[in-house]
Scaffold this motif. Sequence first.
Motif, PDB file in Angstrom:
ATOM      1  N   ARG A  28       2.463  -1.247   4.456  1.00 35.62           N
ATOM      2  CA  ARG A  28       1.827  -0.378   3.453  1.00 35.62           C
ATOM      3  C   ARG A  28       1.341   0.938   4.069  1.00 35.62           C
ATOM      4  NH1 ARG A  28      -1.422  -4.901   2.593  1.00 35.62           N
ATOM      5  NH2 ARG A  28      -3.185  -3.665   3.297  1.00 35.62           N
ATOM      6  N   GLY A  29       1.470   1.076   5.397  1.00 31.09           N
ATOM      7  CA  GLY A  29       1.001   2.283   6.062  1.00 31.09           C
ATOM      8  C   GLY A  29      -0.491   2.282   6.338  1.00 31.09           C
ATOM      9  N   ASP A  30      -1.135   1.126   6.208  1.00 33.50           N
ATOM     10  CA  ASP A  30      -2.579   1.028   6.441  1.00 33.50           C
ATOM     11  C   ASP A  30      -2.831   0.719   7.919  1.00 33.50           C
ATOM     12  OD1 ASP A  30      -5.292   0.686   6.384  1.00 33.50           O
ATOM     13  OD2 ASP A  30      -5.290  -0.802   4.762  1.00 33.50           O
ATOM     14  N   ILE A  31      -2.543   1.709   8.768  1.00 34.40           N
ATOM     15  CA  ILE A  31      -2.646   1.534  10.211  1.00 34.40           C
ATOM     16  C   ILE A  31      -4.075   1.244  10.654  1.00 34.40           C
ATOM     17  CG2 ILE A  31      -2.861   3.998  10.714  1.00 34.40           C
ATOM     18  CD1 ILE A  31      -0.892   1.494  12.849  1.00 34.40           C
ATOM     19  N   HIS A  32      -5.066   1.801   9.966  1.00 35.10           N
ATOM     20  CA  HIS A  32      -6.453   1.550  10.357  1.00 35.10           C
ATOM     21  C   HIS A  32      -6.823   0.077  10.178  1.00 35.10           C
ATOM     22  CE1 HIS A  32      -6.591   5.988   9.788  1.00 35.10           C
ATOM     23  NE2 HIS A  32      -7.166   5.853  10.968  1.00 35.10           N
ATOM     24  N   ALA A  69       1.170   6.307   8.456  1.00 38.00           N
ATOM     25  CA  ALA A  69       0.818   6.107   7.044  1.00 38.00           C
ATOM     26  C   ALA A  69       1.831   6.789   6.131  1.00 38.00           C
ATOM     27  CB  ALA A  69      -0.584   6.633   6.773  1.00 38.00           C
ATOM     28  N   GLU A  70       2.362   7.926   6.539  1.00 37.22           N
ATOM     29  CA  GLU A  70       3.358   8.626   5.732  1.00 37.22           C
ATOM     30  C   GLU A  70       4.723   7.942   5.815  1.00 37.22           C
ATOM     31  OE1 GLU A  70       5.432  13.007   5.560  1.00 37.22           O
ATOM     32  OE2 GLU A  70       3.331  12.881   6.140  1.00 37.22           O
ATOM     33  N   PHE A  71       5.084   7.448   7.000  1.00 42.87           N
ATOM     34  CA  PHE A  71       6.383   6.818   7.216  1.00 42.87           C
ATOM     35  C   PHE A  71       6.498   5.494   6.461  1.00 42.87           C
ATOM     36  CE2 PHE A  71       9.672   4.667   9.781  1.00 42.87           C
ATOM     37  CZ  PHE A  71      10.629   5.662   9.814  1.00 42.87           C
ATOM     38  N   PHE A  72       5.419   4.711   6.465  1.00 44.29           N
ATOM     39  CA  PHE A  72       5.377   3.422   5.760  1.00 44.29           C
ATOM     40  C   PHE A  72       4.619   3.633   4.454  1.00 44.29           C
ATOM     41  CE2 PHE A  72       6.096   2.339  10.147  1.00 44.29           C
ATOM     42  CZ  PHE A  72       7.027   1.324  10.073  1.00 44.29           C
ATOM     43  N   ALA A  73       5.359   3.966   3.395  1.00 45.23           N
ATOM     44  CA  ALA A  73       4.748   4.393   2.139  1.00 45.23           C
ATOM     45  C   ALA A  73       4.168   3.241   1.324  1.00 45.23           C
ATOM     46  CB  ALA A  73       5.762   5.161   1.300  1.00 45.23           C
ATOM     47  N   GLY A 101       9.908  -2.723   1.480  1.00 43.50           N
ATOM     48  CA  GLY A 101       9.062  -1.589   1.162  1.00 43.50           C
ATOM     49  C   GLY A 101       9.804  -0.287   1.251  1.00 43.50           C
ATOM     50  N   GLU A 102       9.062   0.792   1.011  1.00 42.36           N
ATOM     51  CA  GLU A 102       9.565   2.156   1.135  1.00 42.36           C
ATOM     52  C   GLU A 102       9.183   2.650   2.524  1.00 42.36           C
ATOM     53  OE1 GLU A 102       8.368   4.661  -2.167  1.00 42.36           O
ATOM     54  OE2 GLU A 102       8.326   2.885  -3.466  1.00 42.36           O
ATOM     55  N   VAL A 103      10.186   2.781   3.381  1.00 44.00           N
ATOM     56  CA  VAL A 103       9.951   3.126   4.783  1.00 44.00           C
ATOM     57  C   VAL A 103      10.863   4.281   5.169  1.00 44.00           C
ATOM     58  CG1 VAL A 103      10.047   2.282   7.165  1.00 44.00           C
ATOM     59  CG2 VAL A 103       9.296   0.747   5.339  1.00 44.00           C
TER      60      VAL A 103
END
Length: 153
Positions: A28-32, A69-73, A101-103
Amino acid sequence: MTAEAEITEDQLAELIRAMDEAAAAYIRGDIHHYLSLFDHPDDYTLMPPYGGETSRGFVYTEEGAAATAEFFASGEAWLDVVESYVSGSLAVLVAVERQHGEVGGYPDQDWSLRVTLVFRRAGERWEIVHRHADPLVRQIPFDQFARLARGET
């Protein structure tokens, strides 16, 4: 030197739950959130799913987090554990990250990966010390494998 305490079944179950949560956060791009679940020590190694050299260490930057976060939408993921091993303070998970997902600007598709993950228990926290991932969840013909091994596409 004192012996490391053996990882308990409860700790292993918690590790698997946390890695399942981590896989879902990353796609989901939630790296944090992903980074909040595990520490990446100086001796961390990564063998990325797209090949190339093994990277060593982990350096967090806000720019890197924003790019991830942008790459893994968006997407969904869950960890399908094939086997687990523990010895002292180390745990190894052999699994498939079942995910879609959208990657990288691609529309939603399957991005499942075979993964081998090595964790070290450090007090109350887990450190991920090694990750090896590849996209070969489905078998490919040997001639295609040979072309990949030669560096051909």
